[in-house]
Design an enzyme around this catalytic site. Structure first.
Site, PDB file in Angstrom:
ATOM      1  N   HIS A  99      57.160   3.134 -11.441  1.00  0.00           N
ATOM      2  CA  HIS A  99      56.933   2.754 -10.040  1.00  0.00           C
ATOM      3  C   HIS A  99      55.779   3.560  -9.456  1.00  0.00           C
ATOM      4  O   HIS A  99      55.633   4.746  -9.714  1.00  0.00           O
ATOM      5  CB  HIS A  99      58.183   2.988  -9.181  1.00  0.00           C
ATOM      6  CG  HIS A  99      58.768   4.355  -9.326  1.00  0.00           C
ATOM      7  ND1 HIS A  99      59.565   4.703 -10.391  1.00  0.00           N
ATOM      8  CD2 HIS A  99      58.659   5.467  -8.556  1.00  0.00           C
ATOM      9  CE1 HIS A  99      59.924   5.967 -10.266  1.00  0.00           C
ATOM     10  NE2 HIS A  99      59.375   6.468  -9.171  1.00  0.00           N
ATOM     11  N   HIS A 101      54.237   5.088  -6.018  1.00  0.00           N
ATOM     12  CA  HIS A 101      54.575   5.474  -4.646  1.00  0.00           C
ATOM     13  C   HIS A 101      53.347   5.187  -3.773  1.00  0.00           C
ATOM     14  O   HIS A 101      52.224   5.509  -4.175  1.00  0.00           O
ATOM     15  CB  HIS A 101      54.837   6.984  -4.543  1.00  0.00           C
ATOM     16  CG  HIS A 101      56.075   7.455  -5.224  1.00  0.00           C
ATOM     17  ND1 HIS A 101      57.256   7.655  -4.560  1.00  0.00           N
ATOM     18  CD2 HIS A 101      56.316   7.787  -6.522  1.00  0.00           C
ATOM     19  CE1 HIS A 101      58.180   8.105  -5.416  1.00  0.00           C
ATOM     20  NE2 HIS A 101      57.634   8.191  -6.608  1.00  0.00           N
TER      21      HIS A 101
HETATM   22  P1  AMP Z   1      60.436   9.338  -8.701  1.00  0.00           P
HETATM   23  O1  AMP Z   1      60.874  10.745  -8.364  1.00  0.00           O
HETATM   24  O2  AMP Z   1      58.950   9.219  -8.845  1.00  0.00           O
HETATM   25  O3  AMP Z   1      61.201   8.790  -9.885  1.00  0.00           O
HETATM   26  O4  AMP Z   1      60.789   8.475  -7.444  1.00  0.00           O
HETATM   27  C1  AMP Z   1      61.960   7.745  -7.317  1.00  0.00           C
HETATM   28  C2  AMP Z   1      62.023   7.256  -5.901  1.00  0.00           C
HETATM   29  O5  AMP Z   1      62.980   6.228  -5.820  1.00  0.00           O
HETATM   30  C3  AMP Z   1      62.439   8.337  -4.900  1.00  0.00           C
HETATM   31  O6  AMP Z   1      61.394   8.508  -3.938  1.00  0.00           O
HETATM   32  C4  AMP Z   1      63.707   7.791  -4.273  1.00  0.00           C
HETATM   33  O7  AMP Z   1      63.806   8.064  -2.907  1.00  0.00           O
HETATM   34  C5  AMP Z   1      63.579   6.305  -4.544  1.00  0.00           C
HETATM   35  N1  AMP Z   1      64.832   5.567  -4.611  1.00  0.00           N
HETATM   36  C6  AMP Z   1      65.914   5.875  -5.353  1.00  0.00           C
HETATM   37  N2  AMP Z   1      66.878   4.951  -5.180  1.00  0.00           N
HETATM   38  C7  AMP Z   1      66.378   4.028  -4.316  1.00  0.00           C
HETATM   39  C8  AMP Z   1      66.895   2.840  -3.743  1.00  0.00           C
HETATM   40  N3  AMP Z   1      68.128   2.389  -4.004  1.00  0.00           N
HETATM   41  N4  AMP Z   1      66.111   2.150  -2.872  1.00  0.00           N
HETATM   42  C9  AMP Z   1      64.868   2.592  -2.588  1.00  0.00           C
HETATM   43  N5  AMP Z   1      64.323   3.717  -3.116  1.00  0.00           N
HETATM   44  C10 AMP Z   1      65.068   4.427  -3.964  1.00  0.00           C
END
Ligand code: AMP
Length: 138
Positions: A99, A101
């Protein structure tokens, strides 16, 4: 992937605030935003990290990222954007479904930038050689 939270979002088993969707990619609000308007963009198909994403998908992923980023800038009237992609746990990746950001930034928002480092003498040349040698192999 049965245990992947983002696959569950794609399948509709877990709700999200969708901001973008096409055949291959989905964009939605991050549930714990770094700043308001922080969005995530994912491929609908499961790939664990950026390095697992097929090269053929990179163009489409980046084009969708550009659309999402432009919309975030317009919607939040932010002054700048951090576009980030964490690869593996050591880099802060918590969800193993690749993903991007998209994080709106505002002048004086107080969010800290990465700390910067320096090279010891000659270290930069060694790393240049090492990294570029792997690129020459391709
Ligand atoms: P990363 O640390 O780069 O893997 O980022 C994962 C991101 O996913 C974090 O910023 C979380 O806040 C976000 N996240 C986790 N679960 C959800 C969810 N159900 N809906 C939206 N964002 C999420």
């Amino acid at each position: 992937m049965d245990d992947c939270i983002f696959c569950k979002i794609v399948s509709g088993d877990i709700p999200c605030h969708t901001i973008y969707e096409d055949d291959e990619y989905l964009g939605f609000l991050d549930i714990r935003p770094v700043s308001k308007g922080h969005c995530l963009l994912i491929p609908k198909k499961h790939f664990e990290t950026f390095l697992d994403l097929p090269v053929e998908m990179m163009g489409g992923f980046t084009a969708a990222l550009r659309k999402v980023t432009e919309a975030v800038v317009k919607a939040t009237t932010c002054d700048g954007v951090n576009i980030g992609l964490n690869v593996n746990k050591a880099a802060g990746q918590e969800v193993f479904h690749v993903h991007h950001h998209v994080i709106p930034r505002f002048e004086g928002d107080g969010l800290s930038q990465w700390a910067r480092n320096t090279y010891d003498a000659g270290e930069d040349l060694i790393l240049r050689e090492k990294i570029s040698s792997f690129l020459k192999e391709e």
